[in-house]
Design an enzyme around this catalytic site. Structure first.
Site, short mmCIF file in Angstrom:
data_model
loop_
_atom_site.label_atom_id
_atom_site.label_comp_id
_atom_site.label_asym_id
_atom_site.label_seq_id
_atom_site.Cartn_x
_atom_site.Cartn_y
_atom_site.Cartn_z
N HIS A 91 41.60 66.16 45.34
CA HIS A 91 42.36 67.14 45.26
C HIS A 91 42.52 67.80 43.88
O HIS A 91 42.97 68.77 43.73
CB HIS A 91 43.83 66.90 45.76
CG HIS A 91 44.50 65.71 45.07
ND1 HIS A 91 45.84 65.55 44.97
CD2 HIS A 91 44.22 64.95 43.96
CE1 HIS A 91 46.09 64.49 44.40
NE2 HIS A 91 44.89 64.22 43.69
N HIS A 92 41.87 67.29 42.88
CA HIS A 92 41.75 67.97 41.57
C HIS A 92 40.62 68.94 41.45
O HIS A 92 40.53 69.61 40.45
CB HIS A 92 41.98 67.22 40.46
CG HIS A 92 43.07 66.03 40.59
ND1 HIS A 92 44.36 66.79 40.62
CD2 HIS A 92 43.23 64.63 40.53
CE1 HIS A 92 45.31 65.60 40.52
NE2 HIS A 92 44.70 64.37 40.34
N ALA A 93 39.70 69.10 42.47
CA ALA A 93 38.50 69.78 42.38
C ALA A 93 38.74 71.40 42.63
O ALA A 93 39.54 71.49 43.85
CB ALA A 93 37.46 69.47 43.20
N ASN A 134 46.35 69.90 42.43
CA ASN A 134 46.32 71.34 41.70
C ASN A 134 45.13 71.80 42.40
O ASN A 134 45.27 73.25 42.29
CB ASN A 134 46.35 71.00 40.19
CG ASN A 134 45.25 70.15 39.76
OD1 ASN A 134 44.67 69.34 40.56
ND2 ASN A 134 45.13 70.31 38.47
#
Length: 278
Positions: A91-93, A134
């Site tokens: 989920h940080h990509a 993010n």
């Protein structure tokens, strides 16, 4: 280790090889130039440092298949109710770069592909990794067809956060009771504001009390209650759930595997137990 543990201890689960996400599928959430740079090994040293992995063909293959596995889990969940990717939760990509051990954003890609294939119109991403999603929030910031919910550590990475549709930032040492109360309220708020047809659930192991990076201090029993709350909420509304494992950084790797294994065991119970209201 997780796959071996699941095979040895949970019966009645079908294992399928993760498909490989193509450039076209990845482009539903990522810029073509970024996909090309990852695929051809054109990432700069700084971009690789932000991701946390050195580039290799194996890294690219693994990232494509991890995304493909969440896509596969969504398709299976739509047919069978509950399915799990033994990896994923990246989920940080962002659309145009990776960071925090995340290259491609599997939840964002899978959400848009399920819509493009006309399986569903509305998806809710329930992100219960200890770190804010993010990249997911950024990619889907102006997409009213996907609701992003992130329950995360207020003072944890990423230190500059994006805006999800619903962010719940929790203090260090939150513990089981306060966490579960916050999650219950967040799920209620989600349904007041949105009518999903599919849950993509990021079931991070990192809120656990023995996680090196977590700091929220949830017990194993508290994490079990978390998983049951999400799955019971979905079952009451007859929503399919695709689960990705997301983060886990236990001081003892066996502890991280145990948290993930518990999630899959609970998911299997829901998959094999009919809804008494049906």
């Amino acid at each position: 280790m997780l796959r071996d543990s699941v095979q040895q201890s949970i019966h009645g689960i079908e294992f399928l090889e993760a498909p490989c996400a193509t450039d076209g599928v990845l482009a539903l959430a990522h810029h073509p130039a970024y996909i090309d740079a990852v695929s051809r090994g054109l990432l700069s040293a700084g971009e690789q440092k932000a991701i946390g992995f050195p580039w290799s063909p194996q890294m690219v293959e693994r990232s494509r298949r991890s995304t493909g596995a969440t896509i596969g889990a969504c398709r299976a969940a739509l047919n069978e109710g509950v399915a799990v990717n033994l990896a994923g939760g990246t989920h940080h990509a962002y659309a145009d770069h990776g960071e925090g051990f995340c290259i491609f954003n599997d939840a964002a890609v899978a959400s848009r592909l399920m819509q493009a294939e006309r399986h569903v119109q509305r998806v809710a991403i329930i992100d219960l990794d200890v770190h804010q999603g993010n990249g997911t929030a950024s990619i889907l910031a102006h997409d009213e067809s996907v609701f992003t919910l992130s329950l995360h550590g207020e003072h944890n990475y990423p230190f500059s956060k994006e805006r999800s549709d619903l962010d719940v930032a929790l203090p260090d040492g939150t513990g089981d009771d306060a966490y579960l109360a916050a999650l219950d309220e967040a799920l209620s708020t989600l349904f007041q504001r949105f009518d999903p047809q599919l849950f993509i659930y990021l079931a991070g192991a990192d809120p656990h009390e023995n996680d090196r990076l977590g700091r929220l201090k949830l017990t194993l029993a508290g994490l079990a209650a978390r998983d049951r709350l999400v799955l019971e909420t979905a079952r009451r509304r007859r929503l399919p759930v695709a689960i990705a494992m997301a983060g886990g950084y236990g001081r003892d790797i066996d502890g991280t595997v145990a948290v993930h294994l518990q999630t899959i065991r609970i998911a299997a119970e829901f998959a094999h137990t009919p809804d008494p209201r049906a």
